[in-house]
Design an enzyme around this catalytic site. Structure first.
Site, PDB file in Angstrom:
ATOM      1  N   VAL A   1      -6.537   5.854   3.654  1.00 31.86           N
ATOM      2  CA  VAL A   1      -5.304   5.898   4.441  1.00 31.86           C
ATOM      3  C   VAL A   1      -4.111   6.261   3.547  1.00 31.86           C
ATOM      4  O   VAL A   1      -2.967   6.147   3.961  1.00 31.86           O
ATOM      5  CB  VAL A   1      -5.034   4.533   5.138  1.00 31.86           C
ATOM      6  CG1 VAL A   1      -6.149   4.191   6.117  1.00 31.86           C
ATOM      7  CG2 VAL A   1      -4.853   3.402   4.128  1.00 31.86           C
TER       8      VAL A   1
ATOM      9  N   CYS B   1       3.731   1.622  18.088  1.00 35.52           N
ATOM     10  CA  CYS B   1       4.153   0.464  18.868  1.00 35.52           C
ATOM     11  C   CYS B   1       2.914  -0.319  19.299  1.00 35.52           C
ATOM     12  O   CYS B   1       1.895   0.271  19.648  1.00 35.52           O
ATOM     13  CB  CYS B   1       4.938   0.942  20.094  1.00 35.52           C
ATOM     14  SG  CYS B   1       5.384  -0.386  21.226  1.00 35.52           S
TER      15      CYS B   1
ATOM     16  N   SER C   1     -19.183   4.091  -0.570  1.00 36.51           N
ATOM     17  CA  SER C   1     -20.433   3.341  -0.669  1.00 36.51           C
ATOM     18  C   SER C   1     -21.425   3.789   0.392  1.00 36.51           C
ATOM     19  O   SER C   1     -22.608   3.482   0.322  1.00 36.51           O
ATOM     20  CB  SER C   1     -20.167   1.851  -0.510  1.00 36.51           C
ATOM     21  OG  SER C   1     -19.799   1.578   0.829  1.00 36.51           O
TER      22      SER C   1
ATOM     23  N   HIS D   1      -9.814   6.171   9.352  1.00 33.12           N
ATOM     24  CA  HIS D   1      -9.222   4.838   9.459  1.00 33.12           C
ATOM     25  C   HIS D   1      -7.709   4.873   9.643  1.00 33.12           C
ATOM     26  O   HIS D   1      -7.027   3.883   9.383  1.00 33.12           O
ATOM     27  CB  HIS D   1      -9.594   4.002   8.220  1.00 33.12           C
ATOM     28  CG  HIS D   1     -11.073   3.767   8.107  1.00 33.12           C
ATOM     29  ND1 HIS D   1     -11.699   3.419   6.938  1.00 33.12           N
ATOM     30  CD2 HIS D   1     -12.061   3.857   9.041  1.00 33.12           C
ATOM     31  CE1 HIS D   1     -13.007   3.297   7.151  1.00 33.12           C
ATOM     32  NE2 HIS D   1     -13.251   3.562   8.416  1.00 33.12           N
TER      33      HIS D   1
ATOM     34  N   ALA E   1     -15.021  10.970  -9.681  1.00 35.67           N
ATOM     35  CA  ALA E   1     -14.846  12.108  -8.773  1.00 35.67           C
ATOM     36  C   ALA E   1     -13.986  13.197  -9.415  1.00 35.67           C
ATOM     37  O   ALA E   1     -14.258  14.397  -9.249  1.00 35.67           O
ATOM     38  CB  ALA E   1     -14.205  11.639  -7.471  1.00 35.67           C
TER      39      ALA E   1
ATOM     40  N   ASN F   1     -20.653   9.852  -6.745  1.00 36.30           N
ATOM     41  CA  ASN F   1     -20.190   8.466  -6.743  1.00 36.30           C
ATOM     42  C   ASN F   1     -20.254   7.911  -8.164  1.00 36.30           C
ATOM     43  O   ASN F   1     -21.006   8.394  -8.999  1.00 36.30           O
ATOM     44  CB  ASN F   1     -21.067   7.622  -5.804  1.00 36.30           C
ATOM     45  CG  ASN F   1     -20.352   6.370  -5.323  1.00 36.30           C
ATOM     46  OD1 ASN F   1     -19.189   6.426  -4.927  1.00 36.30           O
ATOM     47  ND2 ASN F   1     -21.024   5.234  -5.360  1.00 36.30           N
TER      48      ASN F   1
ATOM     49  N   ARG G   1       0.826  -1.214   0.000  1.00 39.95           N
ATOM     50  CA  ARG G   1       0.000   0.000   0.000  1.00 39.95           C
ATOM     51  C   ARG G   1       0.855   1.256   0.000  1.00 39.95           C
ATOM     52  O   ARG G   1       0.538   2.234  -0.660  1.00 39.95           O
ATOM     53  CB  ARG G   1      -0.951  -0.015   1.201  1.00 39.95           C
ATOM     54  CG  ARG G   1      -2.053  -1.035   1.001  1.00 39.95           C
ATOM     55  CD  ARG G   1      -3.179  -0.875   1.974  1.00 39.95           C
ATOM     56  NE  ARG G   1      -4.331  -1.654   1.519  1.00 39.95           N
ATOM     57  CZ  ARG G   1      -5.343  -2.016   2.289  1.00 39.95           C
ATOM     58  NH1 ARG G   1      -5.371  -1.638   3.545  1.00 39.95           N
ATOM     59  NH2 ARG G   1      -6.338  -2.721   1.801  1.00 39.95           N
TER      60      ARG G   1
HETATM   61 ZN   LIG Z   1       7.295   0.591  22.173  1.00 39.56          ZN
END
Ligand SMILES: [Zn+2]
Length: 257
Positions: free
Chosen positions: A107, A131, A201, A123, A245, A225, A71
């Site tokens: 993200v 951590c 959606s 998100h 879009a 959309n 990603r």
């Molecule tokens: Zn740590």
């Protein structure tokens, strides 16, 4: 039900002071980013559902890092498109007259790279790391910006406590959204007079409820959309614009392409 708009006229932006734009995967599709498929179709939806499930931590970390390596690589290779840019331009045009709050389910960091300010990431971010023990007293670290691909098979270890492993700072399946993010979004929605939902959606909780809140406070509600949404979701929108879009948003905001 919203009226599908055959002809698209630019919005009268002078009429609005508090704009909220909710964005989902559809806004980044024009940048070549796909939610579920890596280059060459490496990742299947069911596989991601397993890897990105918090209940499978920490055993899933090697695969989770492999997924986020993909990603990060894809997102870094992508560039913001005309839809991301149109939102930034809107913020600039409303300076001193109003505000544009941007809430995203993505993200990928493309809003920030388009220089959109004050983006609420529901998100989390593929470009932040934290951590595993950051929420406990065992490690005082905070989530940190991270574009590293962590290109070893070993799961990276926290540089602060030097014991626990690191994970991407994203909201996995089975995890709650950050209360402070939800509170800030709630504040923005409570005064909103124009709400746009772009490329999502509208079926993922709690984003699915945002349009209802906007409607309750009297905002004009607009859906952008690629495809029509289920009737139960679409019913909350005053208008709907179906298309990409990166075509629809610049036209709605009166931006010359
Ligand atoms: Zn740590």
């Amino acid at each position: 039900m919203p009226t599908p708009s055959a002809s698209l006229l630019p919005l009268d932006l002078a009429s609005y002071r508090h704009v909220v734009v909710l964005t989902g995967a559809g806004i980044s599709a024009g940048s070549g980013l796909s939610t579920y498929r890596g280059p060459g179709g490496l990742w299947e939806k069911a596989e991601i559902a397993r890897i990105a499930d918090a209940r499978n931590l920490p055993g899933s970390l090697p695969e989770l890092w492999r997924l986020y390596r993909t990603r990060r690589t894809q997102a870094l290779a992508a560039t913001p498109n005309a839809a991301h840019q149109a939102i930034t331009d809107l913020q600039t045009r409303l300076v001193g007259r109003g505000q544009v709050a941007v809430v995203t389910q993505n993200v990928d960091g493309l809003h920030q790279r388009a220089r959109t300010s004050g983006v609420w990431e529901l998100h989390g971010s593929a470009f932040r790391t934290r951590c595993l023990r950051a929420d406990s007293r065992e490690c005082p670290s905070e989530p940190f910006a991270d574009t590293s691909l962590h290109e070893t098979e070993d799961v990276p270890v926290c540089p602060v406590c030097r014991q626990a492993t690191l994970r991407p700072d994203v909201v996995l399946f089975g995890e709650s959204l950050l209360p402070q993010t939800l509170e800030a979004v709630g504040d923005a929605l409570s005064t909103c007079d124009l709400f746009l939902s772009v490329g999502t959606s509208g079926q993922v909780w709690p984003a699915a409820r945002f349009v209802e809140v906007a409607k309750t406070v009297g905002a004009r509600t607009i859906l952008v959309n690629l495809d029509p949404l289920p009737a139960g979701v679409a019913v909350h929108f005053d208008e709907a614009y179906y298309g990409r879009a990166e075509d629809v948003l610049p036209a709605l905001f009166g931006v010359a392409l």
